[in-house]
Structure formats: structure tokens, C-alpha cells
Scaffold this motif. Structure first.
Motif, PDB file in Angstrom:
ATOM      1  N   THR A 251      -4.300   3.517  -0.420  1.00 39.14           N
ATOM      2  CA  THR A 251      -3.480   4.394   0.420  1.00 39.14           C
ATOM      3  C   THR A 251      -3.867   4.278   1.891  1.00 39.14           C
TER       4      THR A 251
ATOM      5  N   ARG B 104      -7.897   2.626   5.249  1.00 39.50           N
ATOM      6  CA  ARG B 104      -7.376   2.638   3.889  1.00 39.50           C
ATOM      7  C   ARG B 104      -8.376   3.302   2.945  1.00 39.50           C
TER       8      ARG B 104
ATOM      9  N   HIS C  51       0.088   7.599   3.278  1.00 36.24           N
ATOM     10  CA  HIS C  51      -0.290   8.997   3.077  1.00 36.24           C
ATOM     11  C   HIS C  51       0.817   9.943   3.561  1.00 36.24           C
TER      12      HIS C  51
ATOM     13  N   TYR D  51       0.821  -1.204   0.000  1.00 42.41           N
ATOM     14  CA  TYR D  51       0.000   0.000   0.000  1.00 42.41           C
ATOM     15  C   TYR D  51       0.858   1.258   0.000  1.00 42.41           C
ATOM     16  N   ASP D  52       0.292   2.344  -0.526  1.00 41.97           N
ATOM     17  CA  ASP D  52       0.917   3.654  -0.372  1.00 41.97           C
ATOM     18  C   ASP D  52       0.663   4.152   1.048  1.00 41.97           C
TER      19      ASP D  52
END
Length: 210
Positions: free
Chosen positions: A71, A67, A36, A33-34
Motif C-alpha cells: 500500500t 510503501r 491509501h 499497488y493499493d
């Protein structure tokens, strides 16, 4: 005492669309995942992402996340207390610390933090643990929130209450160094009396002061 981690997921409606609140998630999942860029309370975002990946892969570690598609916009960590702090002195296998909870600024005010804590306590194995959190005002985003220290403390307490954590007195010097700092804890339903006594002894190590 390390129990099987049961995965849970709930949806959270927000102005950004439907968010997913889920966990515990593995290190591999977190890696995919990215993270933030607004998650800067403890470390620069990329460093904090690596830190929570490390926690996720510990036997007792738990990372629950909020999520927005791919992200991560919020997270909470559960891990054994830092060996340098008094809470690890008794080497209790059934005492874990809510070490960090953080929500990206534009995702605040939508119950994301409360949803994280609610989800965290859905797992029945949490009834076997004493969960503590040490709240220090210098970790709080007073500038970004526009709140003073006491207003922020009230917000933090209300959020922790959702997870069943309550205020507990202690003589820990770091907590006592400012009146807004506090210890909060949740004692699971299946925690034995001896463990509760050990926790009380950890809370008060300087009884001669009273």
C-alpha cells in the motif's frame, strides 16, 4: 536535458513496521499497488493514483513513494511546471517542480515526508536541475494536523530544507495573495549561470512594483 532516473530505496522504521521509501517508480509499478484511502489532499484517492501514474510515465516525471507492504501511504511528485503558471514561461528543460507531497494521516510524525525528500535528492542527476515548489496554505491539512497556518508553514519549510530547498522571494500574485504562501527552490550544483538568471527573471516579472 532529461537525465536517466536512478532508482533508490531506503527502509524506514515505524510503529506500523518497516516501511519502504523508494523511487522513482514506474506507472506499471504504481498500478500494482493499493493507494491509501487517507491520501485525499488533492483529489479522491483513486483519481490521485491515476494522476501520479500519468506523471510517472512522462519523460521528466518522477514519483517517489512510501510503501507499507503493498500500500502506498505517501508520495512526492516531480514534473515540469503547469503550462498555465509563470514557472513554465521560460520553457527551461532544467527546471522541474515538486508538485505534491502527501503522507496518509496515520503515517505522519515518523519522518516519512523528510525521508521522501532525502531519497529524492540522492540521485546525482538532480544536481542538473532547479527544483521548485510553490506552497499554498489552502493545500495544507490544517484541520487534521491541529496546527495553525504559521505552525504548518514552519513544518513544511523544515521538511523541504531536508531536500535542500530554501525560501526564495517572488512577486508571483498567487504566492503573494497570502503571507504564509511561499516559493522554495533547490539549485543543483551543475546548473549554469544563464539558467539561474532565467529563474530570477521568472521570480520577478513585475519589477515596476518595487
Amino acid at each position: 536535458m532529461i537525465h536517466q532516473k536512478s532508482y533508490y530505496s531506503i527502509d524506514l522504521e515505524s510503529p506500523h513496521g518497516k516501511l519502504t521509501v523508494e523511487g522513482p517508480v514506474s506507472g506499471n509499478e504504481l498500478q500494482s499497488y493499493d493507494f491509501h484511502p487517507g491520501l485525499v489532499a488533492f483529489r479522491p484517492p483513486l483519481e490521485q493514483k491515476q494522476a501520479i501514474i500519468g506523471i510517472a510515465d512522462l519523460p521528466e516525471g518522477r514519483i517517489n513513494i512510501v510503501r507499507d507492504q503493498n500500500t502506498i501511504v505517501g508520495y512526492v511528485t516531480f514534473v515540469y511546471p503547469d503550462p498555465m503558471e509563470r514557472w513554465s514561461d521560460a520553457k527551461m528543460e532544467n527546471l522541474i517542480e515538486l508538485g505534491a507531497i502527501e503522507i496518509a494521516p496515520e503515517y505522519r510524525g515518523i519522518q516519512a515526508g523528510k525521508s521522501l525528500l532525502h531519497l529524492s535528492m540522492l540521485d546525482d542527476s538532480m544536481e542538473d536541475y532547479i527544483v521548485i515548489t510553490t506552497e499554498y496554505y489552502w493545500h495544507w491539512d490544517l484541520k487534521g494536523s491541529g496546527l495553525d497556518v504559521w505552525e504548518y508553514r514552519k513544518v513544511m519549510e523544515k521538511m523541504m530544507n531536508v531536500g535542500g530547498l530554501e525560501w526564495y522571494a517572488t512577486d508571483d500574485p498567487e504566492i503573494c495573495s497570502h503571507p504564509a504562501n511561499c516559493l522554495m527552490a533547490r539549485i543543483g550544483k551543475r546548473v549554469d549561470a544563464n539558467s539561474i538568471q532565467n529563474f530570477d527573471q521568472l521570480r520577478f516579472q513585475n519589477r515596476f512594483m518595487y
